[in-house]
Design a protein around this motif. Structure first.
Motif, PDB file in Angstrom:
ATOM      1  N   MET A  22       0.673  -1.238  -0.238  1.00 50.01           N
ATOM      2  CA  MET A  22      -0.017  -0.026  -0.335  1.00 50.01           C
ATOM      3  C   MET A  22       0.732   1.396   0.234  1.00 50.01           C
ATOM      4  SD  MET A  22      -3.210   1.193   0.071  1.00 50.01           S
ATOM      5  CE  MET A  22      -4.361   0.506   0.760  1.00 50.01           C
ATOM      6  N   ALA A  23       0.418   1.957  -1.068  1.00 50.73           N
ATOM      7  CA  ALA A  23       1.569   3.535  -0.724  1.00 50.73           C
ATOM      8  C   ALA A  23       0.007   4.142  -1.028  1.00 50.73           C
ATOM      9  CB  ALA A  23       1.915   3.580  -2.161  1.00 50.73           C
ATOM     10  N   TYR A  24       0.853   5.660  -0.406  1.00 51.61           N
ATOM     11  CA  TYR A  24      -0.048   6.900  -0.060  1.00 51.61           C
ATOM     12  C   TYR A  24       0.547   7.762  -0.404  1.00 51.61           C
ATOM     13  CZ  TYR A  24      -2.819  10.216   2.227  1.00 51.61           C
ATOM     14  OH  TYR A  24      -3.155  11.807   2.499  1.00 51.61           O
ATOM     15  N   GLU A  25       0.193   8.849  -1.493  1.00 50.01           N
ATOM     16  CA  GLU A  25       0.764  10.424  -1.293  1.00 50.01           C
ATOM     17  C   GLU A  25      -0.342  11.350  -1.195  1.00 50.01           C
ATOM     18  OE1 GLU A  25       1.808  13.446  -3.582  1.00 50.01           O
ATOM     19  OE2 GLU A  25      -0.014  13.257  -4.092  1.00 50.01           O
ATOM     20  N   PRO A  26       0.118  11.688   0.050  1.00 51.71           N
ATOM     21  CA  PRO A  26      -0.135  12.465   0.522  1.00 51.71           C
ATOM     22  C   PRO A  26      -0.979  13.697   0.333  1.00 51.71           C
ATOM     23  CG  PRO A  26       2.139  12.627   1.760  1.00 51.71           C
ATOM     24  CD  PRO A  26       2.207  11.568   0.365  1.00 51.71           C
ATOM     25  N   GLU A  27       0.251  14.510  -0.958  1.00 50.05           N
ATOM     26  CA  GLU A  27      -0.227  15.773  -1.159  1.00 50.05           C
ATOM     27  C   GLU A  27      -1.692  16.077  -2.043  1.00 50.05           C
ATOM     28  OE1 GLU A  27       1.617  19.161  -4.560  1.00 50.05           O
ATOM     29  OE2 GLU A  27       2.988  17.446  -3.402  1.00 50.05           O
ATOM     30  N   HIS A  28      -2.144  15.096  -3.040  1.00 54.71           N
ATOM     31  CA  HIS A  28      -3.463  15.058  -3.591  1.00 54.71           C
ATOM     32  C   HIS A  28      -3.970  13.951  -2.673  1.00 54.71           C
ATOM     33  CE1 HIS A  28      -0.283  16.097  -6.459  1.00 54.71           C
ATOM     34  NE2 HIS A  28      -1.167  17.611  -6.331  1.00 54.71           N
ATOM     35  N   GLY A  29      -4.059  12.983  -1.788  1.00 52.38           N
ATOM     36  CA  GLY A  29      -4.840  11.810  -0.863  1.00 52.38           C
ATOM     37  C   GLY A  29      -5.341  11.154  -1.433  1.00 52.38           C
ATOM     38  N   VAL A  30      -4.212  10.670  -2.749  1.00 46.71           N
ATOM     39  CA  VAL A  30      -4.057   8.722  -3.504  1.00 46.71           C
ATOM     40  C   VAL A  30      -3.267   7.984  -3.172  1.00 46.71           C
ATOM     41  CG1 VAL A  30      -3.475   7.766  -5.444  1.00 46.71           C
ATOM     42  CG2 VAL A  30      -4.259  10.356  -5.580  1.00 46.71           C
ATOM     43  N   TYR A  31      -4.373   6.798  -3.323  1.00 42.30           N
ATOM     44  CA  TYR A  31      -3.799   5.766  -2.087  1.00 42.30           C
ATOM     45  C   TYR A  31      -3.415   4.281  -3.820  1.00 42.30           C
ATOM     46  CZ  TYR A  31      -4.839   6.839   2.925  1.00 42.30           C
ATOM     47  OH  TYR A  31      -4.568   7.342   3.782  1.00 42.30           O
ATOM     48  N   GLY A  32      -2.523   3.646  -3.346  1.00 45.01           N
ATOM     49  CA  GLY A  32      -2.392   2.831  -4.414  1.00 45.01           C
ATOM     50  C   GLY A  32      -1.785   1.459  -3.871  1.00 45.01           C
ATOM     51  N   SER A  33      -1.932   0.824  -4.387  1.00 46.35           N
ATOM     52  CA  SER A  33      -1.441  -1.118  -3.881  1.00 46.35           C
ATOM     53  C   SER A  33      -1.261  -1.411  -5.425  1.00 46.35           C
ATOM     54  CB  SER A  33      -2.163  -1.947  -3.362  1.00 46.35           C
ATOM     55  OG  SER A  33      -3.403  -1.995  -3.443  1.00 46.35           O
ATOM     56  N   GLY A  34       0.017  -3.302  -4.490  1.00 43.85           N
ATOM     57  CA  GLY A  34      -0.375  -3.978  -5.697  1.00 43.85           C
ATOM     58  C   GLY A  34       1.293  -4.832  -5.406  1.00 43.85           C
ATOM     59  N   ARG A  35       1.116  -6.054  -6.158  1.00 38.86           N
ATOM     60  CA  ARG A  35       2.254  -7.135  -5.765  1.00 38.86           C
ATOM     61  C   ARG A  35       3.944  -6.503  -6.005  1.00 38.86           C
ATOM     62  NH1 ARG A  35       0.098 -11.442  -8.779  1.00 38.86           N
ATOM     63  NH2 ARG A  35       2.412 -11.784  -9.853  1.00 38.86           N
ATOM     64  N   THR A  36       3.601  -6.026  -6.643  1.00 35.81           N
ATOM     65  CA  THR A  36       5.122  -5.233  -6.667  1.00 35.81           C
ATOM     66  C   THR A  36       5.019  -3.850  -6.708  1.00 35.81           C
ATOM     67  OG1 THR A  36       5.158  -5.051  -8.994  1.00 35.81           O
ATOM     68  CG2 THR A  36       5.619  -7.207  -8.842  1.00 35.81           C
ATOM     69  N   LEU A  37       6.362  -3.472  -6.199  1.00 41.00           N
ATOM     70  CA  LEU A  37       6.809  -1.467  -6.443  1.00 41.00           C
ATOM     71  C   LEU A  37       6.198  -1.110  -7.849  1.00 41.00           C
ATOM     72  CD1 LEU A  37       9.854  -1.615  -4.766  1.00 41.00           C
ATOM     73  CD2 LEU A  37       7.552  -1.020  -3.278  1.00 41.00           C
ATOM     74  N   LYS A  38       6.185  -1.819  -9.230  1.00 37.38           N
ATOM     75  CA  LYS A  38       6.287  -1.408 -10.155  1.00 37.38           C
ATOM     76  C   LYS A  38       4.571  -1.524 -10.062  1.00 37.38           C
ATOM     77  CE  LYS A  38       6.653  -2.712 -14.932  1.00 37.38           C
ATOM     78  NZ  LYS A  38       7.367  -3.115 -16.289  1.00 37.38           N
ATOM     79  N   LEU A  39       3.872  -2.052 -10.377  1.00 36.76           N
ATOM     80  CA  LEU A  39       2.796  -2.071  -9.648  1.00 36.76           C
ATOM     81  C   LEU A  39       2.109  -0.942  -8.902  1.00 36.76           C
ATOM     82  CD1 LEU A  39       0.820  -5.406 -10.234  1.00 36.76           C
ATOM     83  CD2 LEU A  39       0.628  -4.420 -11.455  1.00 36.76           C
ATOM     84  N   VAL A  40       2.585  -1.112  -7.899  1.00 36.33           N
ATOM     85  CA  VAL A  40       2.017  -0.260  -6.365  1.00 36.33           C
ATOM     86  C   VAL A  40       2.748   1.737  -7.513  1.00 36.33           C
ATOM     87  CG1 VAL A  40       2.836   1.224  -4.462  1.00 36.33           C
ATOM     88  CG2 VAL A  40       2.530  -0.754  -4.793  1.00 36.33           C
ATOM     89  N   ARG A  41       3.725   1.835  -7.752  1.00 34.49           N
ATOM     90  CA  ARG A  41       4.169   2.915  -8.707  1.00 34.49           C
ATOM     91  C   ARG A  41       3.235   3.940 -10.036  1.00 34.49           C
ATOM     92  NH1 ARG A  41       8.608   1.994 -10.132  1.00 34.49           N
ATOM     93  NH2 ARG A  41       8.683   1.197 -12.382  1.00 34.49           N
TER      94      ARG A  41
END
Length: 116
Positions: free
Chosen positions: A1-20
């Motif tokens: 799980m990743a969170y980009e706080p400036e814009h409030g966007v979350y993302g997730s994936g099995r690999t770092l490439k998919l998370v990005r």
């Protein structure tokens, strides 16, 4: 799980490439085009980053000390185990009171590091 706080966007994936890709897609959905860098965080990785930062600080201090003693770039590189190019970068970025003086030599790495 990743969170980009400036814009409030979350993302997730099995690999770092998919998370990005997921976070970039979320940003695109709110009209923001940006390159996303994912930095995994674990206690072990933090320990590794801390050790790398301490090593770079110690290297910079050693390069500065040797440069102030007018050691050549090659001698500094040999003493520290750093490549000459890295020594040059450290001197350019961190030793503001030292300058490289090219005396007649076949290789500028043999020129002493002197203070102006």
């Amino acid at each position: 799980m990743a969170y980009e706080p400036e814009h409030g966007v979350y993302g997730s994936g099995r690999t770092l490439k998919l998370v990005r890709a997921s976070v970039e897609g979320g940003l695109a959905a709110v009209g923001v085009s940006a390159e996303v860098k994912i930095a995994p965080v674990t206690p072990e990785l933090e320990t590794l980053r801390t050790a790398e930062n301490a090593h770079m600080a110690a290297l910079a201090n050693a390069v500065k000390a040797l440069a102030l003693r007018q050691a050549t770039l090659r001698d500094i590189a040999e003493a520290t185990g750093a490549p000459v190019a890295q020594v040059k970068r450290l001197l350019a970025g961190g030793v503001t009171d030292a300058a490289l003086t090219a005396k007649p030599a076949d290789d500028p790495a043999d020129a002493p590091v002197t203070r102006p």
